[in-house]
Design a protein around this motif. Sequence first.
Motif, PDB file in Angstrom:
ATOM      1  N   ALA A  35       0.831  -1.207   0.000  1.00  0.00           N
ATOM      2  CA  ALA A  35       0.000   0.000   0.000  1.00  0.00           C
ATOM      3  C   ALA A  35       0.867   1.259   0.000  1.00  0.00           C
ATOM      4  O   ALA A  35       0.582   2.230  -0.732  1.00  0.00           O
ATOM      5  CB  ALA A  35      -0.913  -0.012   1.223  1.00  0.00           C
ATOM      6  N   ARG A  36       1.941   1.232   0.766  1.00  0.00           N
ATOM      7  CA  ARG A  36       2.775   2.438   0.859  1.00  0.00           C
ATOM      8  C   ARG A  36       3.554   2.671  -0.437  1.00  0.00           C
ATOM      9  O   ARG A  36       3.706   3.814  -0.885  1.00  0.00           O
ATOM     10  CB  ARG A  36       3.713   2.321   2.065  1.00  0.00           C
ATOM     11  N   VAL A  37       4.028   1.585  -1.033  1.00  0.00           N
ATOM     12  CA  VAL A  37       4.761   1.731  -2.299  1.00  0.00           C
ATOM     13  C   VAL A  37       3.819   2.208  -3.402  1.00  0.00           C
ATOM     14  O   VAL A  37       4.170   3.088  -4.203  1.00  0.00           O
ATOM     15  CB  VAL A  37       5.440   0.390  -2.688  1.00  0.00           C
ATOM     16  N   VAL A  38       2.609   1.648  -3.432  1.00  0.00           N
ATOM     17  CA  VAL A  38       1.635   2.082  -4.445  1.00  0.00           C
ATOM     18  C   VAL A  38       1.350   3.574  -4.293  1.00  0.00           C
ATOM     19  O   VAL A  38       1.263   4.315  -5.291  1.00  0.00           O
ATOM     20  CB  VAL A  38       0.328   1.263  -4.340  1.00  0.00           C
ATOM     21  N   ALA A  39       1.235   4.038  -3.042  1.00  0.00           N
ATOM     22  CA  ALA A  39       0.961   5.466  -2.817  1.00  0.00           C
ATOM     23  C   ALA A  39       2.112   6.327  -3.342  1.00  0.00           C
ATOM     24  O   ALA A  39       1.884   7.364  -3.996  1.00  0.00           O
ATOM     25  CB  ALA A  39       0.739   5.722  -1.327  1.00  0.00           C
ATOM     26  N   ILE A  40       3.348   5.879  -3.098  1.00  0.00           N
ATOM     27  CA  ILE A  40       4.507   6.653  -3.578  1.00  0.00           C
ATOM     28  C   ILE A  40       4.547   6.647  -5.105  1.00  0.00           C
ATOM     29  O   ILE A  40       4.770   7.685  -5.740  1.00  0.00           O
ATOM     30  CB  ILE A  40       5.819   6.058  -3.005  1.00  0.00           C
ATOM     31  N   VAL A  41       4.324   5.473  -5.675  1.00  0.00           N
ATOM     32  CA  VAL A  41       4.367   5.353  -7.143  1.00  0.00           C
ATOM     33  C   VAL A  41       3.257   6.206  -7.772  1.00  0.00           C
ATOM     34  O   VAL A  41       3.486   6.901  -8.771  1.00  0.00           O
ATOM     35  CB  VAL A  41       4.237   3.871  -7.566  1.00  0.00           C
ATOM     36  N   ASP A  42       2.079   6.161  -7.178  1.00  0.00           N
ATOM     37  CA  ASP A  42       0.969   6.958  -7.711  1.00  0.00           C
ATOM     38  C   ASP A  42       1.271   8.452  -7.635  1.00  0.00           C
ATOM     39  O   ASP A  42       0.955   9.214  -8.559  1.00  0.00           O
ATOM     40  CB  ASP A  42      -0.328   6.651  -6.957  1.00  0.00           C
ATOM     41  N   VAL A  72       2.650  13.487 -10.926  1.00  0.00           N
ATOM     42  CA  VAL A  72       3.399  14.683 -11.337  1.00  0.00           C
ATOM     43  C   VAL A  72       4.286  14.391 -12.551  1.00  0.00           C
ATOM     44  O   VAL A  72       5.196  15.157 -12.868  1.00  0.00           O
ATOM     45  CB  VAL A  72       4.246  15.232 -10.166  1.00  0.00           C
ATOM     46  N   GLY A  73       4.012  13.258 -13.186  1.00  0.00           N
ATOM     47  CA  GLY A  73       4.703  12.953 -14.438  1.00  0.00           C
ATOM     48  C   GLY A  73       6.080  12.351 -14.286  1.00  0.00           C
ATOM     49  O   GLY A  73       6.862  12.337 -15.236  1.00  0.00           O
ATOM     50  N   LEU A  74       6.409  11.875 -13.088  1.00  0.00           N
ATOM     51  CA  LEU A  74       7.723  11.241 -12.886  1.00  0.00           C
ATOM     52  C   LEU A  74       7.658   9.771 -13.304  1.00  0.00           C
ATOM     53  O   LEU A  74       6.604   9.144 -13.193  1.00  0.00           O
ATOM     54  CB  LEU A  74       8.140  11.342 -11.416  1.00  0.00           C
ATOM     55  N   PRO A  75       8.771   9.222 -13.755  1.00  0.00           N
ATOM     56  CA  PRO A  75       8.763   7.797 -14.127  1.00  0.00           C
ATOM     57  C   PRO A  75       8.556   6.908 -12.910  1.00  0.00           C
ATOM     58  O   PRO A  75       9.145   7.145 -11.852  1.00  0.00           O
ATOM     59  CB  PRO A  75      10.137   7.583 -14.763  1.00  0.00           C
ATOM     60  N   SER A  76       7.716   5.915 -13.063  1.00  0.00           N
ATOM     61  CA  SER A  76       7.383   5.055 -11.931  1.00  0.00           C
ATOM     62  C   SER A  76       8.176   3.745 -11.921  1.00  0.00           C
ATOM     63  O   SER A  76       8.362   3.134 -10.864  1.00  0.00           O
ATOM     64  CB  SER A  76       5.887   4.742 -11.946  1.00  0.00           C
ATOM     65  N   GLU A  77       8.635   3.314 -13.086  1.00  0.00           N
ATOM     66  CA  GLU A  77       9.320   2.012 -13.147  1.00  0.00           C
ATOM     67  C   GLU A  77      10.550   1.937 -12.233  1.00  0.00           C
ATOM     68  O   GLU A  77      10.739   0.927 -11.561  1.00  0.00           O
ATOM     69  CB  GLU A  77       9.712   1.688 -14.597  1.00  0.00           C
ATOM     70  N   PRO A  78      11.406   2.956 -12.180  1.00  0.00           N
ATOM     71  CA  PRO A  78      12.555   2.853 -11.266  1.00  0.00           C
ATOM     72  C   PRO A  78      12.136   2.642  -9.806  1.00  0.00           C
ATOM     73  O   PRO A  78      12.809   1.935  -9.053  1.00  0.00           O
ATOM     74  CB  PRO A  78      13.282   4.194 -11.449  1.00  0.00           C
TER      75      PRO A  78
END
Lengths: 75, 166
Positions: free
Chosen positions: A29-36, A41-47
């Motif tokens: 849940a916490r990682v999903v929140a950070i990735v979202d 804001v248009g930052l890459p999420s894959e890294p």
Amino acid sequence: MILTALLLVIAQNPAQDPRYERLDPDTHARVVAIVDSARAVGLPSEPLIHRALEGAMKNAAGERIVAAVLTSKPS
Amino acid sequence: MFERQDEEDIVERVIRELRRPASIDRALDARVMSEIARPETGLVARRPFARVWPWLAAAAVLTAVVIARPWSRGTRPDAFQFVLVAPQAASVALVGDFNDWDPTRAPMRAARGGLWATVIPLAPGRYRYAFLVNGVEWRADPGAPAARDDEFGTPSSVVTVAGRGS
């Protein structure tokens, strides 16, 4: 066809990404929140996802995984 | 329907009209003569490929562009070989960003002298990775730069793949 449908589902709901299953529910849940928030804001999420997967593969604690993902997120 | 006199009048008028010299644009004559003088005019009729070759040339150019794919230059994956010397290992897997840190996706093959190797395609980018020996031991690549952040307590390496255009 099936792969395309799967990718569409994942694109519409990133929380359903099967790669997250390697994380415990709280870390998930916490990682999903950070990735979202990065995506918003248009930052890459894959890294960020890769950092979480590395931590999970190396049996790191959830707190450490979240910290590593936050560190990887460009400000 | 017509009276004979009317018929004769009509015929006479038609004959007069036909005998009257037609006024033709002088430039038309020149254009017709120049077309007749052009060597291609006759050839086109005799060689059907003469009309087709521009289309064949266009198709050839299109095919070449599709094969070369200049728009994807610098993003196509290149094959990279990873090697590790681990004579005592029973299994080695290459794990990293390029395979979502999934050890089942890049098992390495043992070669002579305790050498383990695998080849994977990598698109341009920067990847963290490590070797997983015997399913439990993490090792960095001794032939590659070490990854900067090491929050997880085990070493990782970094490989940077440059685009072909760079």
